[in-house]
Design an enzyme around this catalytic site. Structure first.
Site, PDB file in Angstrom:
ATOM      1  N   HIS A  96       0.803  -1.229   0.000  1.00 37.50           N
ATOM      2  CA  HIS A  96       0.000   0.000   0.000  1.00 37.50           C
ATOM      3  C   HIS A  96       0.837   1.279   0.000  1.00 37.50           C
ATOM      4  O   HIS A  96       0.287   2.377  -0.148  1.00 37.50           O
ATOM      5  CB  HIS A  96      -0.985  -0.006   1.174  1.00 37.50           C
ATOM      6  CG  HIS A  96      -2.281   0.683   0.883  1.00 37.50           C
ATOM      7  ND1 HIS A  96      -3.398   0.558   1.679  1.00 37.50           N
ATOM      8  CD2 HIS A  96      -2.651   1.533  -0.127  1.00 37.50           C
ATOM      9  CE1 HIS A  96      -4.391   1.297   1.178  1.00 37.50           C
ATOM     10  NE2 HIS A  96      -3.961   1.894   0.087  1.00 37.50           N
ATOM     11  N   ASP A 137      -9.863  -0.107   4.234  1.00 39.91           N
ATOM     12  CA  ASP A 137      -8.638  -0.734   4.741  1.00 39.91           C
ATOM     13  C   ASP A 137      -8.894  -1.295   6.135  1.00 39.91           C
ATOM     14  O   ASP A 137      -9.670  -0.716   6.900  1.00 39.91           O
ATOM     15  CB  ASP A 137      -7.554   0.358   4.824  1.00 39.91           C
ATOM     16  CG  ASP A 137      -6.132  -0.190   4.797  1.00 39.91           C
ATOM     17  OD1 ASP A 137      -5.858  -1.157   5.522  1.00 39.91           O
ATOM     18  OD2 ASP A 137      -5.303   0.379   4.063  1.00 39.91           O
ATOM     19  N   HIS A 139      -6.497  -1.275   8.195  1.00 40.84           N
ATOM     20  CA  HIS A 139      -5.550  -0.461   8.967  1.00 40.84           C
ATOM     21  C   HIS A 139      -5.762   1.018   8.671  1.00 40.84           C
ATOM     22  O   HIS A 139      -6.508   1.376   7.758  1.00 40.84           O
ATOM     23  CB  HIS A 139      -4.114  -0.871   8.617  1.00 40.84           C
ATOM     24  CG  HIS A 139      -3.868  -2.346   8.763  1.00 40.84           C
ATOM     25  ND1 HIS A 139      -4.058  -3.228   7.725  1.00 40.84           N
ATOM     26  CD2 HIS A 139      -3.494  -3.076   9.835  1.00 40.84           C
ATOM     27  CE1 HIS A 139      -3.798  -4.459   8.154  1.00 40.84           C
ATOM     28  NE2 HIS A 139      -3.462  -4.396   9.430  1.00 40.84           N
ATOM     29  N   ASP A 141      -3.002   3.149   8.167  1.00 42.54           N
ATOM     30  CA  ASP A 141      -1.897   3.557   7.274  1.00 42.54           C
ATOM     31  C   ASP A 141      -1.506   5.015   7.495  1.00 42.54           C
ATOM     32  O   ASP A 141      -1.152   5.728   6.547  1.00 42.54           O
ATOM     33  CB  ASP A 141      -2.261   3.318   5.797  1.00 42.54           C
ATOM     34  CG  ASP A 141      -2.393   1.834   5.473  1.00 42.54           C
ATOM     35  OD1 ASP A 141      -2.121   0.997   6.353  1.00 42.54           O
ATOM     36  OD2 ASP A 141      -2.780   1.508   4.331  1.00 42.54           O
ATOM     37  N   HIS A 154       4.615   1.086   4.121  1.00 39.50           N
ATOM     38  CA  HIS A 154       3.209   0.763   3.781  1.00 39.50           C
ATOM     39  C   HIS A 154       2.256   1.108   4.933  1.00 39.50           C
ATOM     40  O   HIS A 154       1.044   1.131   4.725  1.00 39.50           O
ATOM     41  CB  HIS A 154       3.051  -0.696   3.326  1.00 39.50           C
ATOM     42  CG  HIS A 154       2.919  -1.711   4.409  1.00 39.50           C
ATOM     43  ND1 HIS A 154       2.137  -2.837   4.301  1.00 39.50           N
ATOM     44  CD2 HIS A 154       3.498  -1.779   5.637  1.00 39.50           C
ATOM     45  CE1 HIS A 154       2.221  -3.551   5.409  1.00 39.50           C
ATOM     46  NE2 HIS A 154       3.051  -2.931   6.228  1.00 39.50           N
ATOM     47  N   ASP A 241      -7.667  -1.462   0.023  1.00 40.74           N
ATOM     48  CA  ASP A 241      -6.697  -2.457   0.488  1.00 40.74           C
ATOM     49  C   ASP A 241      -7.455  -3.772   0.655  1.00 40.74           C
ATOM     50  O   ASP A 241      -8.442  -3.827   1.395  1.00 40.74           O
ATOM     51  CB  ASP A 241      -6.089  -1.989   1.818  1.00 40.74           C
ATOM     52  CG  ASP A 241      -4.917  -2.848   2.263  1.00 40.74           C
ATOM     53  OD1 ASP A 241      -4.959  -4.080   2.050  1.00 40.74           O
ATOM     54  OD2 ASP A 241      -3.962  -2.281   2.825  1.00 40.74           O
ATOM     55  N   ASP A 243      -6.965  -6.166   2.364  1.00 36.15           N
ATOM     56  CA  ASP A 243      -7.075  -6.668   3.737  1.00 36.15           C
ATOM     57  C   ASP A 243      -8.296  -6.104   4.463  1.00 36.15           C
ATOM     58  O   ASP A 243      -8.616  -6.527   5.580  1.00 36.15           O
ATOM     59  CB  ASP A 243      -5.767  -6.469   4.514  1.00 36.15           C
ATOM     60  CG  ASP A 243      -5.467  -5.024   4.892  1.00 36.15           C
ATOM     61  OD1 ASP A 243      -6.381  -4.185   4.959  1.00 36.15           O
ATOM     62  OD2 ASP A 243      -4.282  -4.740   5.147  1.00 36.15           O
ATOM     63  N   GLU A 286      -2.216  -4.756  -2.200  1.00 33.46           N
ATOM     64  CA  GLU A 286      -1.831  -5.779  -1.206  1.00 33.46           C
ATOM     65  C   GLU A 286      -2.266  -7.183  -1.604  1.00 33.46           C
ATOM     66  O   GLU A 286      -2.534  -8.015  -0.738  1.00 33.46           O
ATOM     67  CB  GLU A 286      -2.341  -5.412   0.203  1.00 33.46           C
ATOM     68  CG  GLU A 286      -1.756  -4.120   0.762  1.00 33.46           C
ATOM     69  CD  GLU A 286      -0.418  -4.296   1.503  1.00 33.46           C
ATOM     70  OE1 GLU A 286       0.018  -5.449   1.712  1.00 33.46           O
ATOM     71  OE2 GLU A 286       0.199  -3.263   1.849  1.00 33.46           O
TER      72      GLU A 286
END
Ligand code: MN
Length: 322
Positions: A96, A137, A139, A141, A154, A241, A243, A286
């Site tokens: 990412h 996402d 996360h 980031d 990332h 992302d 994930d 990702e």
């Protein structure tokens, strides 16, 4: 409406050095070989792969930040060129950290556009054209080198785009911040550290964490997010992302996290969004082919982009009022 019909250009962001597990570097090549472009053609819109942008592995002894910074400059130039050629770039990662290049390039292209002649649209350009961004996402980031334990780029792209962190990343394509905090919405987050959460809270960035998405539903969250990032901006983008998805739907990502978004709900809500002429660019990142099972994550990537470009029902999330 020519802009709504822009051909989609898939741009492989061949980089994994921004993450501890570098195997996402193989993501774009793997999706290409699997036939992502050909499969997407069946959705009734022109789709083609442009040339990849690949990280320079010979720079690795100087550290991941050096690799990512140099790569970001080249990716930014590719994304700008794609937009200026009246295409819709869809960047395929890669880790990412590629978001720094994607969105710096998008903003650079936006700021080079001549101001519109329509007085309503001109309002959006008064203080410089702004880009809105929906960031989906697991996360945040939003680390800077001061808050990051791992120091991996990332985990830093969103902070960099907001103008915080290493100058090697904040200065890509243009000096300074590319995004305003009010123009960014995150969706689906469920794993973060305090330093990055504090930065986003201090800036007032809207974060729709996964418990909010569970409560309200993804479609309602996305509609609100899109309304926010389109408000007062000249254009908007989507950074996705993989994930963010539940590992049951997308096991092949750089950093899988349990209790994620379910693919069917997400694709339903994304339907037809790429027919919005204000959508400037997209990013899907990702993909880790080595962790994929029976290509299910590759199919998830196809479903996500396919939903965006599908013409059968254009943009429910644009019409819905939150
Ligand atoms: Mn991410």
């Amino acid at each position: 409406m020519r802009d709504a019909m822009r051909p989609v250009e898939l741009i492989g962001a061949v980089i994994g050095e921004g993450a501890p597990d570098r195997r996402t570097r193989a993501g774009p090549g793997s999706l290409r070989q699997w036939g992502l472009g050909r499969r997407l053609l069946e959705r009734g819109r022109e789709v083609r792969w442009g040339p990849d942008v690949a990280s320079d592995l010979s720079a690795l002894p100087s550290g991941p930040m050096t690799v990512v910074a140099e790569f970001s400059q080249r990716l930014a130039a590719r994304v700008s060129a794609s937009i200026e050629a009246h295409r819709l770039p869809v960047v395929i990662g890669g880790d990412h950290s590629c978001a720094v290049g994607t969105w710096s390039g998008a903003v650079a292209a936006l700021r080079r556009r001549p101001p519109p002649t329509d007085p309503d649209a001109l309002d959006r350009y008064r203080s410089g054209p702004r880009l809105g961004l929906v960031w989906i996402d697991a996360h945040l980031d939003a680390h800077t080198p001061d808050t990051s334990e791992s120091q991996m780029p990332h985990g830093m792209p969103l902070a960099s785009l907001l103008g915080y962190g290493a100058e090697a990343l904040t200065g890509v394509a243009l000096r300074g911040a590319k995004l305003k905090p009010a123009d960014v919405v995150l969706i689906g987050c469920r794993s973060w550290e305090s330093g990055e959460a504090e930065l986003l809270a201090r800036l007032g960035v809207r974060v729709m964490a996964s418990d909010e998405v569970t409560r309200r539903g993804f479609a309602a969250c996305l509609s609100e997010a899109i309304a926010r990032v389109r408000e007062g901006t000249a254009a908007w983008g989507l950074s996705f992302d993989l994930d963010a998805l539940d590992p049951a739907d997308a096991p092949g990502t750089g950093t899988p996290v349990e209790r994620g978004l379910r693919l069917a709900e997400v694709t339903g809500a994304l339907h037809g969004l790429a027919w919005d002429p204000q959508l400037l660019a997209c990013e899907l990142v990702e993909y880790n082919p080595e962790l994929d099972r029976d290509r299910s994550t590759a199919r998830a990537a196809e479903d996500l982009i396919g939903a965006l470009i599908d013409r059968r029902s254009a943009g429910a999330a644009l019409r819905a009022r939150p």
